[in-house]
Design an enzyme around this catalytic site. Structure first.
Site, PDB file in Angstrom:
ATOM      1  N   GLU A   1       0.907   3.708   1.898  1.00 34.25           N
ATOM      2  CA  GLU A   1       1.367   4.065   3.250  1.00 34.25           C
ATOM      3  C   GLU A   1       2.742   3.495   3.577  1.00 34.25           C
ATOM      4  OE1 GLU A   1      -3.251   4.125   3.862  1.00 34.25           O
ATOM      5  OE2 GLU A   1      -1.641   3.318   2.334  1.00 34.25           O
TER       6      GLU A   1
ATOM      7  N   CYS B   1      -6.149   1.820   5.533  1.00 37.00           N
ATOM      8  CA  CYS B   1      -6.667   0.435   5.799  1.00 37.00           C
ATOM      9  C   CYS B   1      -6.352   0.227   7.294  1.00 37.00           C
ATOM     10  CB  CYS B   1      -6.430  -0.745   4.795  1.00 37.00           C
ATOM     11  SG  CYS B   1      -4.944  -1.250   4.927  1.00 37.00           S
TER      12      CYS B   1
ATOM     13  N   HIS C   1       0.846  -1.070   0.032  1.00 42.13           N
ATOM     14  CA  HIS C   1      -0.038   0.148  -0.038  1.00 42.13           C
ATOM     15  C   HIS C   1       0.755   1.163  -0.085  1.00 42.13           C
ATOM     16  CE1 HIS C   1      -3.907  -2.113   1.528  1.00 42.13           C
ATOM     17  NE2 HIS C   1      -3.408  -2.612   0.529  1.00 42.13           N
TER      18      HIS C   1
ATOM     19  N   CYS D   1      -2.533  -1.095   7.548  1.00 37.74           N
ATOM     20  CA  CYS D   1      -1.519   0.112   7.227  1.00 37.74           C
ATOM     21  C   CYS D   1      -1.565   0.890   8.663  1.00 37.74           C
ATOM     22  CB  CYS D   1      -1.958   1.107   6.236  1.00 37.74           C
ATOM     23  SG  CYS D   1      -1.427   0.161   4.621  1.00 37.74           S
TER      24      CYS D   1
END
Length: 280
Positions: free
Chosen positions: A213, A237, A211, A240
């Site tokens: 992040e 999410c 992801h 993360c």
């Protein structure tokens, strides 16, 4: 500041000029001499009618460009009322072609289909023309726009997400979502989960993509992100969010909602991390 007004025939740009003059703006002539004379007094309020924004001023931090348009029916009605031959006026397609640069580059595009001047005055009064963020974005807008730009590098088949980690208003790292370095790109079949019809927020444990992040945090390293601010164009999410908390991020600012925002916010609050949604 200098407000430059462009607009097609019958759009009402002269009416807008009159309204701004009524609001305390001083009209100046459309020439280089006038523009240069404004520079020492840029904190005052000036307005000018122009065909297009001159190169010499369009990038100045005190220039605001308003482009005025109206529907073809409204424009022709105004022209006929003023005794102008409306049959000679350009249709909307030609107007859009002619004014494409003005429409694309103006700070404000105003559709003036108002039937009374009072309605137009009310609209203009709400534009907040003197808001400096029109020509110079706030720090939040600046960093979120960079997160959105980072997202454009993503090739994830599900969604494009971008992230920026900021320490003392300096960028520490950026990230976007996609498969690990050296692996086949997601849009080339590198992630089986993203290339199927699974709904957002499901089967995340089978996803091969990092992801945005995660990429930003890995790029920076834990020591460099402690007490930093994380900007992301989508709410992180849960997976993360746990990593964000562990790395010592102090604040999360996101733009778009995701399917598990409540869980994310609960984790961040429990970890003592500030979280807010970015509003332009």
């Amino acid at each position: 500041m200098l407000v430059g007004i462009t607009g097609s025939e019958g759009s009402g740009r002269k009416t807008v000029l009159a309204i701004l003059c009524k609001m305390g703006y001083t009209e100046v002539e459309n020439n280089q001499k006038s523009f240069y004379e404004i520079v020492p007094e840029w904190r005052e309020k000036f307005v000018v009618l122009i065909d297009t924004a001159p190169d010499s001023i369009k990038l100045r931090p005190w220039f605001v460009h308003i482009h005025i348009e109206a529907t073809e029916q409204v424009r022709k009605g105004r022209l006929n009322k003023n005794g102008t031959n409306a049959s000679n006026s350009k249709d909307l397609a030609n107007i859009l072609e002619t004014n494409l640069d003005n429409i694309r580059n103006s700070h404000i595009n105003l559709v003036n289909n108002y039937s009374t001047i009072n309605e137009l005055e009310e609209c203009i009064s709400k534009l907040d023309l003197e808001n400096t963020q029109r020509v110079r974005p706030s720090w939040d807008s600046y960093f979120m726009s960079i997160a959105n730009l980072a997202a454009q590098r993503s090739n994830c088949m599900k969604r494009r997400v971008g992230c920026v980690v900021v320490q003392d208003r300096k960028i520490v790292s950026t990230g976007y979502n996609g498969t690990p370095r050296g692996c086949t790109n997601c849009n080339e079949g590198g992630c089986p989960r993203c290339n199927t019809g699974s709904s957002g927020g499901t089967l995340l444990s089978t996803c091969y993509c990092l992801h945005a992040e995660e990429n930003a945090l890995l790029e920076a390293g834990r020591e460099r992100v402690k007490d930093a601010v994380l900007y992301c164009n989508t709410c992180p999410c849960v997976t993360c969010t746990i990593k964000i908390a562990q790395c010592g991020i102090s604040e999360v600012i996101y733009s778009m909602d995701y399917s598990m925002d409540n869980e994310t916010i609960n984790i961040l609050q429990n970890a003592g991390i500030s979280c807010r949604k970015f509003v332009e």
